[in-house]
Write a protein that holds these residues in place. Structure first.
Motif, PDB file in Angstrom:
ATOM      1  N   VAL A 117       0.853  -1.193   0.000  1.00 13.67           N
ATOM      2  CA  VAL A 117       0.000   0.000   0.000  1.00 13.67           C
ATOM      3  C   VAL A 117       0.889   1.244   0.000  1.00 13.67           C
ATOM      4  O   VAL A 117       2.095   1.163   0.238  1.00 13.67           O
ATOM      5  CB  VAL A 117      -0.935   0.020   1.231  1.00 13.67           C
ATOM      6  N   HIS A 121      -1.111   4.499   4.238  1.00 13.97           N
ATOM      7  CA  HIS A 121      -2.148   3.505   4.546  1.00 13.97           C
ATOM      8  C   HIS A 121      -1.604   2.289   5.300  1.00 13.97           C
ATOM      9  O   HIS A 121      -2.358   1.363   5.601  1.00 13.97           O
ATOM     10  CB  HIS A 121      -2.815   3.026   3.252  1.00 13.97           C
ATOM     11  N   GLN A 124      -3.455   0.163   8.348  1.00 19.46           N
ATOM     12  CA  GLN A 124      -4.875   0.510   8.437  1.00 19.46           C
ATOM     13  C   GLN A 124      -5.801  -0.703   8.274  1.00 19.46           C
ATOM     14  O   GLN A 124      -7.015  -0.550   8.295  1.00 19.46           O
ATOM     15  CB  GLN A 124      -5.212   1.587   7.405  1.00 19.46           C
ATOM     16  N   ARG A 128     -10.099  -1.285   4.528  1.00 21.43           N
ATOM     17  CA  ARG A 128     -10.070  -0.218   3.533  1.00 21.43           C
ATOM     18  C   ARG A 128      -9.825  -0.743   2.114  1.00 21.43           C
ATOM     19  O   ARG A 128      -9.930   0.013   1.147  1.00 21.43           O
ATOM     20  CB  ARG A 128      -9.006   0.828   3.874  1.00 21.43           C
ATOM     21  N   ASP A 170      -4.029   5.921  -6.717  1.00 22.74           N
ATOM     22  CA  ASP A 170      -5.239   5.606  -5.950  1.00 22.74           C
ATOM     23  C   ASP A 170      -6.366   5.006  -6.791  1.00 22.74           C
ATOM     24  O   ASP A 170      -7.524   5.022  -6.372  1.00 22.74           O
ATOM     25  CB  ASP A 170      -5.763   6.852  -5.216  1.00 22.74           C
ATOM     26  N   ASP A 173      -6.640   0.201  -4.292  1.00 22.11           N
ATOM     27  CA  ASP A 173      -6.384   0.390  -2.859  1.00 22.11           C
ATOM     28  C   ASP A 173      -5.088  -0.277  -2.425  1.00 22.11           C
ATOM     29  O   ASP A 173      -4.457   0.160  -1.449  1.00 22.11           O
ATOM     30  CB  ASP A 173      -7.546  -0.170  -2.044  1.00 22.11           C
TER      31      ASP A 173
END
Length: 243
Positions: A117, A121, A124, A128, A170, A173
């Motif tokens: 990621v 991020h 997380q 997500r 982006d 993800d």
């Protein structure tokens, strides 16, 4: 009567057998996957090439490398058009291999496959991740239940570069790939090698690639002996390629 040295040498050369190296066709992946392997100008390169060449030089084989797309590599291997396959794994395409006596070597190359990621991020969690990218031919084993259940949508692409660009902008993800391969590819693209980072807290796979054969089980046995008896040489090759 004394025999002249030149005559003795001629007689010895005459009676010595000519040892021909056996040619072995090694099916390898065409796709770029450094530091493990790559094909540039038709030449197979990388860790796998150095490892297999070292084994061939010691064992008297002559390896001819045949780079093929992943799916064709499997079909040519099962049809006997190549003698060896690298990389391979007992879990890969098990249904298609059923009925074939595939012999696998001992572990030949360590690898990690997992989620990468953007740094912000990291940590997380899985919640997500809704769009996950991976390369065609890859199976994100730890996430199959989420993918089949529709919670995660899987996007596949032929080129790793495309996936990394989508993740960096982006449009994805996360990506499910090998962190070492990703870092190498990011550097080749002129991007920071830590612009996508591996999240070790998420489910991932730590395993090995194997050399396999249907036609030459004795060669696999010889390769296993090489891995054991030349462990220091193998370790040096891995270190040279950052593995």
């Amino acid at each position: 009567m004394k025999t002249r040295p030149a005559l003795l040498l001629s007689l010895c050369l005459f009676v010595l057998p000519v040892v021909a190296q056996e040619e072995i066709r090694v099916g390898v992946e065409l796709q770029p996957y450094q530091p493990y392997s790559d094909v540039q100008g038709g030449e197979y390169r990388g860790y796998a090439r150095d490892l297999l060449d070292a084994f061939a030089a010691e064992s008297g084989y002559r390896f001819v490398y045949t780079p093929l797309p992943v799916r064709r590599l499997l079909s040519d291997f099962l049809a006997g058009r190549v003698d060896l396959k690298f990389p391979d794994h007992p879990q890969w395409n098990a249904d298609q291999k059923a009925g074939h006596a595939v012999r696998y070597s001992d572990p030949a190359a360590p690898y990690v496959d997992g989620i990468l990621v953007k740094p912000q991020h990291l940590g997380q969690g899985m919640q997500r991740i809704e769009l996950l990218g991976t390369q065609n031919g890859f199976t994100p084993w730890p996430y199959l239940s989420e993918i089949r259940g529709g919670r995660i949508r899987l996007i596949q692409a032929n080129q790793i570069q495309s996936l990394l660009l989508m993740a960096s902008s982006d449009r994805l993800d996360a990506v499910y790939l090998n962190p070492k391969v990703v870092a190498h590819q990011l550097g080749q693209m002129g991007m920071a090698t830590d612009s996508l980072v591996f999240d070790p807290a998420l489910p991932h796979v730590e395993d090995h690639y194997y050399l396999s054969s249907i036609r030459h089980p004795q060669l696999i046995e010889a390769f296993n002996r090489f891995l054991e008896e030349r462990a220091e040489q193998v370790a040096a090759i891995r270190l040279r390629h950052g593995l």
